[in-house]
Design an enzyme around this catalytic site. Structure first.
Site, mmCIF file in Angstrom:
data_model
loop_
_atom_site.group_PDB
_atom_site.id
_atom_site.type_symbol
_atom_site.label_atom_id
_atom_site.label_comp_id
_atom_site.label_asym_id
_atom_site.label_seq_id
_atom_site.Cartn_x
_atom_site.Cartn_y
_atom_site.Cartn_z
ATOM 1 N N LYS A 194 -49.207 41.138 5.787
ATOM 2 C CA LYS A 194 -50.156 41.769 6.701
ATOM 3 C C LYS A 194 -50.827 40.729 7.590
ATOM 4 O O LYS A 194 -50.940 40.899 8.802
ATOM 5 C CB LYS A 194 -51.199 42.557 5.910
ATOM 6 C CG LYS A 194 -52.195 43.314 6.783
ATOM 7 C CD LYS A 194 -53.187 44.111 5.956
ATOM 8 C CE LYS A 194 -52.532 45.301 5.317
ATOM 9 N NZ LYS A 194 -53.518 46.190 4.640
ATOM 10 N N GLU A 200 -47.147 32.069 -0.512
ATOM 11 C CA GLU A 200 -45.803 32.143 -1.070
ATOM 12 C C GLU A 200 -44.826 32.732 -0.047
ATOM 13 O O GLU A 200 -43.705 32.234 0.130
ATOM 14 C CB GLU A 200 -45.790 33.004 -2.342
ATOM 15 C CG GLU A 200 -46.716 32.522 -3.443
ATOM 16 C CD GLU A 200 -48.033 33.277 -3.465
ATOM 17 O OE1 GLU A 200 -48.549 33.543 -4.564
ATOM 18 O OE2 GLU A 200 -48.547 33.604 -2.359
ATOM 19 N N GLY A 254 -51.734 47.123 -0.262
ATOM 20 C CA GLY A 254 -50.428 46.535 -0.508
ATOM 21 C C GLY A 254 -49.573 47.317 -1.476
ATOM 22 O O GLY A 254 -48.388 47.565 -1.226
ATOM 23 N N ARG A 255 -50.151 47.734 -2.599
ATOM 24 C CA ARG A 255 -49.352 48.422 -3.609
ATOM 25 C C ARG A 255 -49.077 49.887 -3.247
ATOM 26 O O ARG A 255 -48.414 50.591 -4.003
ATOM 27 C CB ARG A 255 -50.018 48.299 -4.975
ATOM 28 C CG ARG A 255 -51.468 48.724 -5.023
ATOM 29 C CD ARG A 255 -52.135 48.196 -6.303
ATOM 30 N NE ARG A 255 -53.567 48.469 -6.346
ATOM 31 C CZ ARG A 255 -54.494 47.713 -5.799
ATOM 32 N NH1 ARG A 255 -54.149 46.625 -5.123
ATOM 33 N NH2 ARG A 255 -55.782 48.019 -5.909
ATOM 34 N N GLU A 340 -53.389 46.396 -11.469
ATOM 35 C CA GLU A 340 -54.148 45.793 -10.380
ATOM 36 C C GLU A 340 -55.168 46.783 -9.842
ATOM 37 O O GLU A 340 -56.291 46.411 -9.491
ATOM 38 C CB GLU A 340 -53.215 45.337 -9.263
ATOM 39 C CG GLU A 340 -53.935 44.559 -8.163
ATOM 40 C CD GLU A 340 -52.988 43.893 -7.184
ATOM 41 O OE1 GLU A 340 -52.591 42.732 -7.431
ATOM 42 O OE2 GLU A 340 -52.631 44.535 -6.169
ATOM 43 N N HIS A 371 -33.114 49.131 -28.560
ATOM 44 C CA HIS A 371 -32.648 48.006 -29.369
ATOM 45 C C HIS A 371 -33.559 46.799 -29.212
ATOM 46 O O HIS A 371 -33.169 45.670 -29.540
ATOM 47 C CB HIS A 371 -31.208 47.662 -28.985
ATOM 48 C CG HIS A 371 -30.256 48.794 -29.211
ATOM 49 N ND1 HIS A 371 -29.604 48.996 -30.404
ATOM 50 C CD2 HIS A 371 -29.879 49.821 -28.405
ATOM 51 C CE1 HIS A 371 -28.848 50.079 -30.323
ATOM 52 N NE2 HIS A 371 -28.998 50.602 -29.118
ATOM 53 N N LYS A 481 -55.659 31.979 -6.490
ATOM 54 C CA LYS A 481 -55.020 31.562 -5.242
ATOM 55 C C LYS A 481 -55.855 30.492 -4.536
ATOM 56 O O LYS A 481 -55.332 29.539 -3.967
ATOM 57 C CB LYS A 481 -54.815 32.772 -4.340
ATOM 58 C CG LYS A 481 -53.763 33.738 -4.859
ATOM 59 C CD LYS A 481 -53.769 35.054 -4.116
ATOM 60 C CE LYS A 481 -53.380 34.901 -2.684
ATOM 61 N NZ LYS A 481 -53.270 36.205 -1.986
#
Length: 513
Positions: A194, A200, A254-255, A340, A371, A481
């Site tokens: 954005k 990153e 964002g999510r 979050e 399993h 961050k």
């Protein structure tokens, strides 16, 4: 009123907690119908949850009403400022609304703008698919990665026209794996940020652009860049032409952003028709959530079931077990969506919460997980509720294997609830009484996936309302961050800062290597 409802809810949960779930079926012949509901192609069965209709469930509904879930829902859809700490609406529903909708964000009309971006996205999708692009490298992190990645894994063709790869981790191995075997001449690099400043993402984007430039030259490299961002000057400085920058507003968290230009890579790789169906399925669930009464409302019911376990019975962990390989990334997506959004310990007003909030979520695809950690579910020392998700009909592969898959999903839910007593052989004793929800869809189509995703989005919102927390901010990710920037400066030779002994020792050790 809220505190009274909470007290009554906790008392009801304690009362129901003395009963085994299987006994609740015997006591209530109408239990199954009372705890099953359908909408937008999804069937939700909450009959294996540990509440009775007249006690626990009734108290949970009273709690939702006392916490004004219906009024909060209207504020959400009305575009009011529900993200109080950042002063923003949360209006991701506008992104998937059909043309002609009339959504407003803080009183300002937004639907026309949404439609304009959507039209530009569609035109670009058709242009790219008609050209020579055969691979897309989608670079983003968090909500700019998890949603699109989950959608692609769920819906990608077995032999896609365009190969879509994702890069999120700043670990250089992630980018190297994504670029391996690709030809820069037939690759599009799509950068999602954005602000166009995410550390990153921009590190990976810079390296990917250098890869393009090495293979194509500087000028031609720019033609292989596109972006989803609101920072047009930064995109232009990076080399992305304005007509290949697709914006989204600050009321898109964002999510919750896969429905926006963030999902452009999926729209290109899947085709516009599939992406439009994804939006339509979510919009159908939106309409159900906004209009259905609480007692038949899928997101509300699922939220109340989770709150009953989390708060009423003090169960801090939940498994999400999709019995579909294509949905294996859904638990990872839900980790961000739920943990979050609702991993908060202060109320909307900034006071400490008086109850537990988000549960820890984990899971993967069944039958693989049977399993792995299912042993702990059946015979461990903690009660861990499960969300089972199953698809009635397979679209690919040997059709005779789908009944085997479904039989396992159904049997595991039954076994967790029923158990099997064996006093003579304690190692073969299963206590049972493990609660579960069961979500069934007919087929894994884009529309069904859209509805399923929106179901969990709205479920998360309802939980936040009942807990009186802000589900739309994420200040908890900022501190680390910020500190990472300081540590990076030191690792690159800058002056030493003030740290605890362990941190200082790690930095010193790495500076020596």
């Amino acid at each position: 009123m809220r505190s009274d409802a909470w007290n009554a809810f906790l008392e009801a949960a304690e009362a129901d907690g003395w009963h085994r779930i299987i006994d609740l079926f015997r006591a209530d012949p109408g239990r199954l119908n009372g705890f099953c509901a359908e909408a937008a192609g999804l069937r939700l069965d909450l009959s294996k949850q540990p509440w009775s209709r007249d006690v626990g469930f009734a108290a949970a509904l009273d709690l939702a009403r006392a916490c004004a879930v219906e009024a909060a829902r209207e504020r959400l859809f009305g575009g009011e400022i529900v993200n109080v700490s950042e002063g923003r609406p949360a209006l991701h529903m506008a992104l998937r609304a059909p043309d002609g909708a009339d959504f407003k964000a803080a009183g300002a009309p937004v639907s026309a703008g949404v439609e304009a971006v959507r039209a530009a996205m569609r035109a670009y999708v058709e242009t790219v698919r008609a050209g020579n692009i055969r691979a897309i490298v989608h670079i983003g992190i968090g909500g700019s990665d998890l949603g699109p990645r989950m959608v692609w894994e769920a819906l990608k063709p077995l032999e896609p026209q365009i190969d879509l790869r994702f890069v999120a981790n700043v670990d250089p191995a992630d980018l190297a794996a994504a670029l391996a075997g690709l030809d820069p001449a037939t690759t599009l690099v799509f950068v999602v940020s954005k602000t166009f400043t995410t550390q990153e993402t921009m590190a990976n984007a810079t390296a990917a652009r250098a890869w393009l430039a090495e293979g194509l030259g500087e000028a031609e490299a720019n033609a292989h860049l596109a972006a989803a961002s609101t920072n047009l000057p930064a995109c232009q400085a990076f080399g992305v032409a304005p007509e290949r920058v697709f914006g989204f507003e600050d009321w898109v968290g964002g999510r919750y952003s896969v429905w926006s230009a963030v999902g452009l890579s999926c729209a290109i790789a899947l085709g516009w028709e599939a992406f439009a169906e994804l939006l339509a399925g979510a919009a159908e669930l939106d309409a159900h959530f906004r209009s259905a009464p609480l007692e038949r409302n899928l997101p509300v019911l699922l939220a109340l079931a989770h709150i009953f376990n989390r708060n009423g019975l003090d169960r801090p962990t939940r498994v999400v077990a999709p019995y579909a390989r294509r949905l294996r990334l859904l638990p990872s997506y839900l980790q961000q969506l739920e943990m979050e959004s609702n991993g908060k310990r202060v109320t909307q007003g900034g006071q400490p919460v008086a109850w537990a909030t988000a549960a820890a979520v984990f899971g993967n695809a069944g039958t693989n997980d049977q399993h792995a950690y299912f042993q702990m579910l059946h015979q461990g020392t903690s009660v861990i509720p499960v969300d089972f998700i199953a698809i009635a009909h397979a679209e690919e592969g040997p059709v005779d294997q789908q009944p085997i898959l479904l039989a396992n999903a159904i049997a595991q839910a039954e076994a967790l609830m029923r158990g099997q007593a064996n006093a003579a052989e304690p190692h073969r004793d299963f206590s049972g009484d493990i609660p579960s929800s069961f979500i069934l869809m007919d087929r894994l189509t884009p529309r069904a996936l859209g509805a399923l995703t929106a179901l969990y989005e709205h479920k998360t919102f309802v939980e936040g309302v009942i807990w009186d927390i802000n589900s739309f901010d994420q200040w908890g990710v900022e501190l680390g961050k910020t500190l990472a920037g300081r540590v990076l400066a030191e690792l690159e030779g800058g002056p030493a800062g003030a740290h605890d002994p362990s941190t200082a020792a790690l930095i010193a050790r790495l500076r020596q290597t």
